[in-house]
Motif scaffolding. Structure first.
Motif, mmCIF file in Angstrom:
data_model
loop_
_atom_site.group_PDB
_atom_site.id
_atom_site.type_symbol
_atom_site.label_atom_id
_atom_site.label_comp_id
_atom_site.label_asym_id
_atom_site.label_seq_id
_atom_site.Cartn_x
_atom_site.Cartn_y
_atom_site.Cartn_z
ATOM 1 N N THR A 129 -23.500 -34.206 -25.676
ATOM 2 C CA THR A 129 -22.873 -33.696 -26.749
ATOM 3 C C THR A 129 -22.830 -35.161 -27.845
ATOM 4 N N SER A 130 -22.629 -34.489 -29.171
ATOM 5 C CA SER A 130 -22.530 -35.507 -30.108
ATOM 6 C C SER A 130 -21.552 -34.961 -31.325
ATOM 7 N N ILE A 131 -21.286 -35.640 -32.229
ATOM 8 C CA ILE A 131 -20.593 -35.147 -33.491
ATOM 9 C C ILE A 131 -21.672 -35.357 -35.005
ATOM 10 N N ASP A 132 -21.754 -33.874 -35.325
ATOM 11 C CA ASP A 132 -22.481 -33.830 -36.451
ATOM 12 C C ASP A 132 -21.744 -33.874 -37.845
ATOM 13 N N THR A 133 -22.335 -34.519 -38.604
ATOM 14 C CA THR A 133 -21.562 -34.436 -40.239
ATOM 15 C C THR A 133 -22.645 -33.818 -41.208
ATOM 16 N N ASP A 134 -22.310 -32.938 -41.911
ATOM 17 C CA ASP A 134 -23.280 -32.546 -42.849
ATOM 18 C C ASP A 134 -22.999 -33.247 -44.219
ATOM 19 N N SER A 135 -23.749 -32.591 -45.272
ATOM 20 C CA SER A 135 -23.583 -33.437 -46.343
ATOM 21 C C SER A 135 -22.295 -33.321 -47.322
ATOM 22 N N ASN A 136 -21.570 -32.225 -46.810
ATOM 23 C CA ASN A 136 -20.216 -32.231 -47.431
ATOM 24 C C ASN A 136 -18.984 -32.929 -46.367
ATOM 25 N N GLY A 137 -19.516 -33.849 -45.664
ATOM 26 C CA GLY A 137 -18.449 -34.650 -44.929
ATOM 27 C C GLY A 137 -17.819 -34.041 -43.899
ATOM 28 N N ILE A 138 -18.091 -32.643 -43.456
ATOM 29 C CA ILE A 138 -17.435 -31.884 -42.415
ATOM 30 C C ILE A 138 -18.407 -31.984 -41.176
ATOM 31 N N SER A 139 -17.537 -32.560 -39.952
ATOM 32 C CA SER A 139 -17.856 -32.751 -38.838
ATOM 33 C C SER A 139 -17.594 -31.922 -37.849
ATOM 34 N N VAL A 140 -18.503 -31.623 -36.898
ATOM 35 C CA VAL A 140 -18.146 -30.806 -35.815
ATOM 36 C C VAL A 140 -18.789 -31.202 -34.618
ATOM 37 N N GLU A 141 -18.417 -30.798 -33.300
ATOM 38 C CA GLU A 141 -19.107 -31.097 -32.104
ATOM 39 C C GLU A 141 -20.172 -30.268 -31.955
ATOM 40 N N VAL A 142 -21.337 -30.884 -31.555
ATOM 41 C CA VAL A 142 -22.517 -30.091 -31.159
ATOM 42 C C VAL A 142 -22.947 -30.563 -29.956
ATOM 43 N N THR A 143 -23.778 -29.549 -29.204
ATOM 44 C CA THR A 143 -24.492 -29.795 -27.925
ATOM 45 C C THR A 143 -25.934 -30.425 -28.195
ATOM 46 N N THR A 144 -26.530 -31.322 -27.870
ATOM 47 C CA THR A 144 -27.873 -31.788 -27.767
ATOM 48 C C THR A 144 -28.720 -30.842 -26.787
ATOM 49 N N TYR A 145 -30.038 -30.908 -27.229
ATOM 50 C CA TYR A 145 -30.941 -30.477 -26.063
ATOM 51 C C TYR A 145 -32.155 -31.234 -26.427
ATOM 52 N N ARG A 146 -33.141 -31.398 -25.215
ATOM 53 C CA ARG A 146 -34.452 -31.805 -25.544
ATOM 54 C C ARG A 146 -35.342 -30.424 -25.363
ATOM 55 N N GLU A 147 -36.015 -30.121 -26.574
ATOM 56 C CA GLU A 147 -36.903 -28.912 -26.498
ATOM 57 C C GLU A 147 -38.434 -29.254 -26.613
ATOM 58 N N THR A 148 -39.021 -28.594 -25.834
ATOM 59 C CA THR A 148 -40.492 -29.135 -25.716
ATOM 60 C C THR A 148 -41.239 -27.603 -25.951
ATOM 61 N N LEU A 149 -42.076 -27.901 -27.036
ATOM 62 C CA LEU A 149 -43.049 -26.808 -27.379
ATOM 63 C C LEU A 149 -44.067 -26.358 -26.259
ATOM 64 N N PRO A 150 -44.690 -25.420 -26.431
ATOM 65 C CA PRO A 150 -45.767 -25.185 -25.797
ATOM 66 C C PRO A 150 -46.965 -26.080 -25.559
ATOM 67 N N ASN A 151 -47.244 -27.028 -26.775
ATOM 68 C CA ASN A 151 -48.427 -27.995 -26.953
ATOM 69 C C ASN A 151 -47.643 -29.173 -26.426
ATOM 70 N N GLY A 152 -46.659 -29.405 -25.957
ATOM 71 C CA GLY A 152 -45.967 -30.730 -25.288
ATOM 72 C C GLY A 152 -45.356 -31.575 -26.422
ATOM 73 N N VAL A 153 -45.323 -31.030 -27.568
ATOM 74 C CA VAL A 153 -44.305 -31.762 -28.590
ATOM 75 C C VAL A 153 -42.933 -31.482 -28.328
ATOM 76 N N SER A 154 -42.247 -32.632 -27.977
ATOM 77 C CA SER A 154 -40.779 -32.530 -27.390
ATOM 78 C C SER A 154 -40.021 -33.453 -28.757
ATOM 79 N N TYR A 155 -38.772 -32.862 -28.734
ATOM 80 C CA TYR A 155 -37.796 -33.493 -29.781
ATOM 81 C C TYR A 155 -36.330 -33.251 -29.382
#
Length: 250
Positions: free
Chosen positions: A135-161
């Protein structure tokens, strides 16, 4: 003042003008044909590209269209040279309904079927690999912060982010099937619940290959709070030195 001295002063002024014009021409050529700088003003690609990051997009990777040049100054039918975008690359483009440059990740290729089910990306009917990382805290361009869940996503061609989500029940977490037309691409942000992307057909939609400007390659500068980079007095304590001169593909 002698006539000779007057002529010398005029010559120096003229030489300065010539140098400035040459510099502008060189900068225009570089911007049009090689690299174009872009800033990141929104949270749509966080945590991979932060608000206040500055990136260089390579023009030559995808070749050239009228969108490659300032004010669409050179009318080109379609694209010339270069190659087509690959899944997982981050690209700069102009959506059909907009005149502004957007930057998103290439998710769907021509002919693909894209769908979101309970926050899980599906490509051609198959769920994309997605592993929870924390989990992490994400802050947008308006300064609004929310808790987010983070994931590792891997596409069919192996690209991961890394992707992040506020929940799996957002407006675009459950969608109909998007059928990507020929010569078009489906673009998405990594900050899935804070990204206006191809899932909104009326705002971004399918992006024609012609509308691509370049492939984002390098992060060359980064400053917190979206401060103006030219205000060097703000640099101490605000510049993210560790994010400078790095590839955006980690």
């Amino acid at each position: 003042m002698s006539v000779k001295a007057t002529k010398s002063a005029k010559s120096e002024v003229w030489e300065t003008i010539v140098v400035l014009v040459q510099a502008l021409i060189i900068a225009l050529v570089i911007r049009s044909f090689l690299w174009q700088p872009f800033s990141i003003p929104t949270a749509s690609l966080q945590p991979n590209l932060l608000i206040g990051d500055y990136v260089l997009a390579s023009k030559y990777t995808y070749g050239y269209s009228s969108y490659s040049f300032p004010f669409n100054a050179i009318p080109i039918n379609g694209r010339i040279f270069g190659r087509t975008p690959e899944r997982g690359e981050i690209a700069v483009f102009e959506p059909v309904p907009k005149d502004d440059a957007y930057i998103k990740r290439v998710i769907g290729l021509p002919g693909d079927e894209i769908q979101m089910k309970n926050g899980v990306l599906h490509i051609n009917g198959e769920p994309v690999q997605k592993e929870r990382t924390g989990t992490s805290i994400d802050t947008d361009s308006n300064g609004i912060s929310v808790e987010v869940t983070t994931y590792r996503e891997t596409l069919p061609n192996g690209v991961s982010y890394t992707v992040q989500e506020i929940s799996d029940t957002g407006a675009f977490d459950n969608t109909a099937i998007y059928k990507v037309p020929a010569d078009h691409y489906f673009m998405m942000g990594d900050n899935r619940d804070r990204s206006l992307d191809s899932r909104s057909l009326s705002s971004v939609g399918y992006v024609p290959f012609t509308n691509f400007i370049g492939k984002a390659e390098v992060r060359y500068f980064s400053i917190e709070d979206n401060l103006n980079p030219w205000a060097i007095w703000n640099w101490p304590g605000n510049v993210r030195w560790g994010r400078m001169f790095e590839s955006i593909y980690q």
